[in-house]
Design a protein around this motif. Structure first.
Motif, short mmCIF file in Angstrom:
data_model
loop_
_atom_site.label_atom_id
_atom_site.label_comp_id
_atom_site.label_asym_id
_atom_site.label_seq_id
_atom_site.Cartn_x
_atom_site.Cartn_y
_atom_site.Cartn_z
N ASP A 18 0.47 -1.46 0.01
CA ASP A 18 0.16 -0.45 0.26
C ASP A 18 1.19 1.53 0.20
OD1 ASP A 18 -2.77 -0.91 -0.08
OD2 ASP A 18 -2.26 -1.83 1.64
N ILE A 19 0.27 2.34 -0.49
CA ILE A 19 0.75 3.33 0.01
C ILE A 19 0.04 4.05 0.48
CG2 ILE A 19 0.45 5.90 -2.04
CD1 ILE A 19 2.74 3.84 -3.14
N ASP A 20 1.11 5.56 1.59
CA ASP A 20 0.73 6.92 2.39
C ASP A 20 -0.37 6.93 1.35
OD1 ASP A 20 2.87 5.00 3.84
OD2 ASP A 20 4.04 6.89 3.84
N PRO A 22 -2.80 10.08 0.64
CA PRO A 22 -1.65 11.46 -0.21
C PRO A 22 -2.90 12.00 0.38
CG PRO A 22 -4.11 9.89 -2.00
CD PRO A 22 -3.19 9.46 -0.58
N TYR A 240 2.09 -2.30 -6.50
CA TYR A 240 1.67 -0.93 -5.24
C TYR A 240 0.25 -1.27 -5.77
CZ TYR A 240 6.34 0.02 -4.32
OH TYR A 240 7.71 0.55 -3.40
N THR A 246 -3.65 9.67 -7.13
CA THR A 246 -2.52 10.38 -6.32
C THR A 246 -1.65 10.87 -6.52
OG1 THR A 246 -3.13 8.01 -4.88
CG2 THR A 246 -0.99 9.25 -4.67
N HIS A 250 3.55 12.77 -4.47
CA HIS A 250 3.46 11.83 -3.14
C HIS A 250 4.11 10.58 -3.67
CE1 HIS A 250 1.77 10.42 -0.11
NE2 HIS A 250 1.26 9.79 -0.43
N LEU A 251 3.87 9.76 -4.89
CA LEU A 251 4.72 8.74 -4.72
C LEU A 251 5.81 8.94 -5.02
CD1 LEU A 251 2.83 7.07 -8.33
CD2 LEU A 251 2.87 6.25 -6.12
N SER A 253 8.22 11.19 -3.29
CA SER A 253 8.38 10.84 -2.34
C SER A 253 7.87 9.38 -0.75
CB SER A 253 7.46 12.12 -1.40
OG SER A 253 6.56 11.84 -1.36
N CYS A 254 7.12 9.40 -1.58
CA CYS A 254 6.50 7.79 -0.32
C CYS A 254 8.06 6.52 -0.72
CB CYS A 254 5.02 7.09 -0.87
SG CYS A 254 4.18 8.03 -0.22
N LEU A 255 7.68 6.66 -2.47
CA LEU A 255 8.85 5.51 -2.48
C LEU A 255 10.19 5.63 -2.34
CD1 LEU A 255 6.91 3.83 -5.23
CD2 LEU A 255 6.79 3.70 -3.07
N ASP A 256 10.49 7.09 -2.72
CA ASP A 256 12.02 7.88 -1.57
C ASP A 256 12.57 7.54 -3.24
OD1 ASP A 256 13.76 9.42 -0.34
OD2 ASP A 256 14.75 7.66 0.67
#
Lengths: 381, 323
Positions: A18-20, A22, A240, A246, A250-251, A253-256
């Protein structure tokens, strides 16, 4: 030079993550019929836009929030807890017919493939494009949902035969479907070629094809009665679950992941996807991958003259002459392009992939198709 | 309806590149293609210089530089971007030089290189638009205008060995006993300064084939065409016609098969058309060698067959799902 793998084989790395959640959702609403307005509150799963065509599925908010911004192209929702989630519809108990189809459409399913009967239903279980492993991930992890989707598709299409096409290196079974092994090499995963591998015919009548991603979405709707608000995407080899809308920012930054100026960010596949122009662009329904391609990986596309080397013709699985067709499209001779087999093209992108002059051949082909479609619409009205 | 202007979204700190699909590409460019082709010519060039001395190097250098300068001039006249750094003009010039006798007069080399670029390419729209292989136009112009200056045997009279095709044409099959196939293959024959270096050209062409810069359809079918028609004549009367292997190894057959016939613009694009193109061109080579008034049939055979390319490209399979 980066080594290109045409191979569609995938090593699955874990399950679907899952993704945090947004903070903001950005939905493309171009050419859609809006069902909400600026500063309105929307609940999770509330309808925000409808598709203008007869069969296209509706679009829904993937989270509760307030419509912050709305223009011709985008609708931006700031997420908060304010809106109320919509009640699920009881799809599973409905009898097949118009009402069921309308309900499915209202829940975001494109019903074009479901709204008439066919003798054969082909389920395309191949990973769609190189670098994407969504299809096999769903086959491996989400069998229950796929079965529910297939059950629904079966009641609506009433096929005599269902065939699941999968990579010949993998063993997957769907109940009631025979299996057809296909060599996992691009472009064998494209619907037209999968159907040919299964039936032996090219563009046969009375055969319908659905891919595993669509089947999964259908199954999810049937199981939960809730609209489609997420899509499963391959990003950097992992899969994911991403809420629709989203933002790419955001994607990343979530996945660096890092993106710098000049890079290309692609939504959709590596061969057929679309490059986005801003990091604030949102993930669309049906996107199955995101790629970040550093600016120095490939030589830039150039709009120069063709030198007739023939690589596009020799690589074309549709046996057309992209060199001629792209030139016809360039000089707006769309009828001539049509005569030379424009509509046989299923847009694999291998012509432009192998072009020595780096001409945007696939773009020209899509342009010609669009122009013909547009002029056809003009004549009717 | 005029589409509304889409305003830049809030953040412009990161400006992404927007380009059409596919987003992965094979990474090949015209520049890398021409560099590979030039690299493939080097073995033959070295062999040519080794055999004919520095005059071969001078001819190649002169033709190459004149071709590049002519291209610059033509592009300037047309107000087009000067893109000679893609090496296409240099390559065309060197191909032309490879067909010349090593001691060709300097003015023939210069005029030929100019004609290669102007008549061969620019008048048709530049590189990639030429209906006939550009270097052959330059060669044919000089061959017809100054036969003596272009004559291989006359230019290279100080060599003990002879030009095999000239011997065949003027003195018949019986004189061919002076050549053995190994010598012919190793380039010990008089001919164009690079065009007759069969072994070296095979190495270069093999490199192009392995790296897939050229496909095998044209070279293989070309040699098949030469071999088949030569066999036909030879079977009719071995006393009057040369054996097929002689036709393949003598003169510029190998050069034609690997470098001239595979010229991108003037050859067909499809698989079957390319195969037919090679067969026809190969057959024409032997026919011209047998009946023509010029010893080596390769250039003229290719020029004629080049003109058939658009016609051959009409031989195409039905499109996917087509009726």
């Amino acid at each position: 030079m980066l080594r290109i793998h045409y191979s569609l084989e995938s090593e699955l790395k874990g399950g679907i993550a899952d993704i945090d959640a947004p903070q903001e959702l950005s939905v493309q609403v171009r050419n859609l019929v809006l069902k909400t307005a600026k500063r309105k509150k929307v609940g999770h799963g509330e309808i925000i836009a409808e598709h203008p065509s007869q069969s296209g599925g509706a679009f829904h908010a993937a989270a509760s929030g307030t419509v912050r911004d709305l223009d011709y192209h985008h609708l931006v929702i700031t997420c908060d807890e304010s809106g109320e989630a919509v009640d699920p519809a009881d799809v599973a108990s409905m009898a097949p017919g118009k009402e069921l189809l309308r309900t499915l459409q209202g829940l975001g399913i494109d019903i074009a493939v479901l709204s008439s009967h066919a003798e054969m239903l082909v389920i395309n279980g191949m990973n769609p494009e190189p670098g994407v492993s969504v299809a096999e991930q769903l086959l491996a992890d989400e069998m229950k949902t796929l079965e529910a989707g297939l059950e629904m598709a079966r009641t609506l299409i009433e096929p005599k035969q269902v065939v699941l096409a999968v990579a010949d290196t993998k063993e997957y079974q769907l109940p009631g479907a025979s299996m057809k092994a296909v060599k996992p090499k691009y472009p064998h995963s494209l619907d037209a070629l999968v159907v040919k591998a299964v039936t032996g015919e090219e563009f046969p009548a009375n055969t319908k094809v659905m891919n595993v991603m669509d089947l999964y979405a259908l199954g999810k709707v049937v199981q939960t009665g809730k609209p489609i608000t997420e899509t499963v995407m391959t990003i950097d080899g992992h899969n994911y679950r991403v809420p629709i809308g989203t933002t790419i920012r955001h994607l990343l930054s979530c996945l660096d992941m890092k993106v710098s100026s000049g890079d290309t960010v692609v939504l959709g596949g590596s061969f057929r996807g679309e490059a986005v122009y801003s990091l604030d662009e949102g993930v669309r329904k049906g996107d199955y991958a995101m790629f970040v391609i550093p600016s120095d990986t490939f030589p830039r596309v150039e709009d120069v003259t063709c030198i007739n080397c023939g690589e596009c013709v020799l690589n074309c699985p549709a046996r057309i002459q992209p060199n001629l067709i792209s030139r016809y499209a360039e000089y707006e001779k769309f009828e001539l392009a049509e005569e030379h087999g424009l509509h046989s093209c299923f847009e694999c992108g291998l012509c432009a992939f192998s072009c020595t002059m780096r001409r945007p051949i696939l773009q020209y082909i899509r342009f010609a198709k669009d122009q013909l479609r547009a002029s056809g619409q003009g004549k009717q009205s | 309806m005029t589409p509304p202007i889409i305003k830049a979204m809030s953040d412009i700190a990161t400006r992404l590149t927007v380009s059409p699909a596919p987003h992965w590409r094979c990474g090949r460019t015209l520049n890398s293609m021409m560099r590979a082709h030039l690299l493939a010519l080097i073995p033959a060039l070295v062999a040519g210089i080794y055999m004919y001395g520095l005059s071969a190097a001078a001819t190649v250098g002169l033709a190459g530089s004149v071709a590049v300068l002519t291209e610059v001039f033509c592009l300037k006249l047309q107000k087009r971007e000067i893109d000679v750094d893609n090496f296409t003009a240099l390559y065309a010039g060197i191909l032309f030089a490879f067909l010349l006798p090593a001691t060709a007069p300097w003015w023939v080399t210069v005029v030929g290189a100019i004609i290669t670029i102007t008549l061969g390419r620019t008048v048709f729209g530049g590189f990639g638009c030429n209906p006939v292989c550009a270097s052959l136009i330059g060669w044919a112009f000089c061959r017809l205008s100054w036969p003596a200056a272009m004559d291989i045997d006359l230019n290279l009279a100080n060599f003990v060995i002879n030009e095999p095709l000239f011997q065949l044409q003027k003195f018949g099959v019986d004189t061919l006993s002076q050549f053995n196939y190994t010598d012919l293959f190793l380039g010990k024959q008089l001919g164009g300064l690079g065009a007759s270096q069969v072994a070296a050209l095979t190495v270069g062409g093999g490199f192009l084939l392995i790296r897939k810069w050229i496909r095998w359809y044209i070279p293989v079918s070309f040699l098949l065409g030469v071999g088949a028609v030569a066999t036909l004549f030879w079977a009719i009367d071995p006393g009057a016609y040369a054996p097929p292997l002689f036709h393949i190894l003598a003169g510029s057959t190998m050069f034609g098969a690997l470098f001239l016939a595979t010229d991108t613009a003037s050859s067909p694009v499809g698989k079957l058309p390319q195969f037919l193109f090679g067969l026809i061109a190969g057959a024409m080579v032997v026919i011209i060698r047998v009946y023509g008034s010029y010893p080596d049939g390769v250039p003229f055979a290719l020029m004629l067959t080049n003109l058939l390319s658009p016609l051959l490209d009409r031989v195409r399979p039905k499109p996917f799902g087509g009726r």
